[in-house]
Scaffold this motif. Sequence first.
Motif, PDB file in Angstrom:
ATOM      1  N   GLY A 324      11.840   2.179  18.617  1.00 22.04           N
ATOM      2  CA  GLY A 324      12.545   1.018  18.084  1.00 22.04           C
ATOM      3  C   GLY A 324      11.995   0.507  16.775  1.00 22.04           C
ATOM      4  N   ALA A 325      11.024   1.219  16.191  1.00 23.09           N
ATOM      5  CA  ALA A 325      10.424   0.774  14.933  1.00 23.09           C
ATOM      6  C   ALA A 325      11.444   0.793  13.805  1.00 23.09           C
ATOM      7  CB  ALA A 325       9.237   1.651  14.581  1.00 23.09           C
ATOM      8  N   ARG A 326      11.485  -0.301  13.072  1.00 24.66           N
ATOM      9  CA  ARG A 326      12.395  -0.378  11.930  1.00 24.66           C
ATOM     10  C   ARG A 326      11.643  -0.307  10.593  1.00 24.66           C
ATOM     11  NH1 ARG A 326      14.290  -3.990  15.694  1.00 24.66           N
ATOM     12  NH2 ARG A 326      13.074  -5.688  14.769  1.00 24.66           N
ATOM     13  N   GLN A 327      10.349  -0.650  10.623  1.00 19.95           N
ATOM     14  CA  GLN A 327       9.550  -0.621   9.394  1.00 19.95           C
ATOM     15  C   GLN A 327       8.258   0.150   9.659  1.00 19.95           C
ATOM     16  OE1 GLN A 327       9.555  -4.997   8.945  1.00 19.95           O
ATOM     17  NE2 GLN A 327      10.209  -4.621   6.829  1.00 19.95           N
ATOM     18  N   ILE A 328       8.022   1.139   8.812  1.00 23.64           N
ATOM     19  CA  ILE A 328       6.838   1.984   8.951  1.00 23.64           C
ATOM     20  C   ILE A 328       6.182   2.133   7.584  1.00 23.64           C
ATOM     21  CG2 ILE A 328       5.929   4.211   9.680  1.00 23.64           C
ATOM     22  CD1 ILE A 328       8.489   4.613  11.316  1.00 23.64           C
ATOM     23  N   GLY A 329       4.913   1.774   7.512  1.00 22.12           N
ATOM     24  CA  GLY A 329       4.139   2.003   6.305  1.00 22.12           C
ATOM     25  C   GLY A 329       3.105   3.086   6.554  1.00 22.12           C
ATOM     26  N   VAL A 330       2.538   3.611   5.485  1.00 25.20           N
ATOM     27  CA  VAL A 330       1.520   4.658   5.628  1.00 25.20           C
ATOM     28  C   VAL A 330       0.366   4.358   4.687  1.00 25.20           C
ATOM     29  CG1 VAL A 330       2.713   6.144   3.957  1.00 25.20           C
ATOM     30  CG2 VAL A 330       1.065   7.142   5.550  1.00 25.20           C
ATOM     31  N   HIS A 331      -0.833   4.529   5.208  1.00 27.92           N
ATOM     32  CA  HIS A 331      -2.065   4.246   4.459  1.00 27.92           C
ATOM     33  C   HIS A 331      -3.073   5.326   4.805  1.00 27.92           C
ATOM     34  CE1 HIS A 331      -5.743   2.515   3.078  1.00 27.92           C
ATOM     35  NE2 HIS A 331      -6.094   1.940   4.205  1.00 27.92           N
ATOM     36  N   GLY A 332      -3.672   5.928   3.785  1.00 29.47           N
ATOM     37  CA  GLY A 332      -4.641   6.991   4.024  1.00 29.47           C
ATOM     38  C   GLY A 332      -5.824   6.895   3.093  1.00 29.47           C
ATOM     39  N   CYS A 352       6.202   1.387   2.746  1.00 32.34           N
ATOM     40  CA  CYS A 352       5.218   1.382   1.669  1.00 32.34           C
ATOM     41  C   CYS A 352       4.265   2.550   1.853  1.00 32.34           C
ATOM     42  CB  CYS A 352       4.430   0.069   1.630  1.00 32.34           C
ATOM     43  SG  CYS A 352       3.399  -0.222   3.090  1.00 32.34           S
ATOM     44  N   ALA A 353       3.568   2.877   0.785  1.00 35.27           N
ATOM     45  CA  ALA A 353       2.535   3.911   0.823  1.00 35.27           C
ATOM     46  C   ALA A 353       1.321   3.396   0.073  1.00 35.27           C
ATOM     47  CB  ALA A 353       3.030   5.207   0.207  1.00 35.27           C
ATOM     48  N   VAL A 354       0.157   3.456   0.724  1.00 33.78           N
ATOM     49  CA  VAL A 354      -1.085   2.947   0.123  1.00 33.78           C
ATOM     50  C   VAL A 354      -2.159   4.030   0.203  1.00 33.78           C
ATOM     51  CG1 VAL A 354      -2.753   1.062   0.074  1.00 33.78           C
ATOM     52  CG2 VAL A 354      -0.444   0.653   0.953  1.00 33.78           C
ATOM     53  N   PRO A 355      -2.170   4.975  -0.752  1.00 34.85           N
ATOM     54  CA  PRO A 355      -3.268   5.960  -0.777  1.00 34.85           C
ATOM     55  C   PRO A 355      -4.536   5.320  -1.341  1.00 34.85           C
ATOM     56  CG  PRO A 355      -1.301   6.715  -1.991  1.00 34.85           C
ATOM     57  CD  PRO A 355      -1.164   5.254  -1.770  1.00 34.85           C
ATOM     58  N   GLY A 356      -5.641   5.476  -0.628  1.00 36.43           N
ATOM     59  CA  GLY A 356      -6.919   4.963  -1.098  1.00 36.43           C
ATOM     60  C   GLY A 356      -7.864   6.097  -1.421  1.00 36.43           C
TER      61      GLY A 356
END
Length: 469
Positions: A324-332, A352-356
Amino acid sequence: MFDQPRFAGEAWVPIVAGLLWLWYAESFGPMGFLLAVAPGCLLLASGVAGLLWPGDVRIPQFGALGGVLGVLLSLSAFLAARPGIGTALLLLSAASFLAAGAISVRQEPHVEDVPEPEPSLRLAAAVALDDALLATIHVTNPVPGPSARPRILREVTEARERFEERGWLEKPERYHAAPPPLVGPEIRPAESRGIAFEHLSFESAYEPYAEEPGRQRWLSYAANQTAHAWVMRHRDASRPWLVCIHGYQMGWPLIDFGAFPPRWLHEALGLNLLLPVLPLHGLRKMGRRSGDGFLAGDTLDSVHAEAQAMWDVRRLLSWVRAQGARQIGVHGLSLGGYNTALLASLEDGLACAVPGIPAVDFTRLFWRHGPPLQLRHLEKLGIVQDEVSEVMRVVSPLAIAPKLPRERRTLFAAVSDRLVPPDQVRDLWVHWDRPRILWYQGSHLSFRFAPGVKELIESALREAGLVRT
């Protein structure tokens, strides 16, 4: 900052420290002698080399490692009831560690579009920590032996021809087939050092293309064929999810939760968390350590590792959406930053995408950090950097346009990163049309203590609508 003098004054510190270790080594007894020789030789050798052959990045790396060993082993002098000697060895070893970091900072050329490092004891210590880790990697990382190099050349040549024939070098996104949805994974409760989570596992079902070189070898890595992920869900699984992708040699719950703190992300920010385990890491490892083989110079293994990482994470995203997820962000982080950037170029609908501190070019990294003698042999055999880069293009985040709008892309990086040099992050930033980026005064391993990093991540999540105010 490319202002290294011919004779670096800091090099005298490890010289004195090394001589002192070797002078007193015999007085520590047989076992103490063997232990004292390690920091003594490393410090003396790095100090002399820093004076005579400045500029080689490995010199401060092994000097920093010698400083770390010296600090740890100086405790043996205290235990032997020799506090004066122990204090001298401790102070000189610590000073050598800082000297190695200072030399490393000063000798690295400045990268255009990256803020210049601001020399300080704190920065020297952070850089020396990176360098010490790199020294251990030099010593312990497996590299292809002479018998494997002709095979690697054959595979690189064949893969380059096949990838070009199929049009994958021109349009790398076509190399990545859409995986089937993930249905019915095994989920069981788990705990690590008091942190409760769910351990999700499933059969990856990834296979390299039938005509790809290295296919059968890749499929022979049995443990890697089962994918794993750590999950933390609130009762409302439709709340925003954050996919957190770990770095190189991670992939174990305790280490991953240290990089992506559940108390902050899951409890304070209220996010559902998904932490996938990358191929060849954690329970999927094929060598002695997590990550062995992912970046070891075997080109097609690295290609297939990245291709499988995208396949597995995209299957996991299908499962998350089914909750049921409507919003998915990714961070690595680091290697996870690479995967974050690549995923943002292949997967639609990410918030969103947040590469560190992201690596973005494995070939350049290998040619920077790889053993020089082995690199010369590879090149003489015909395994050259440009051709390897072409083959790696099919899994390169620099070769595919991101699907996210510019305002949903955020990066952070260190001005004095030694594991992932700043030019790598700069190149991704330019490729991503120069979105918001934070450059902090520190190194690869010091991101957790860098001012502004945590606030930047939280700001990116809030602006993407993942965190409710």
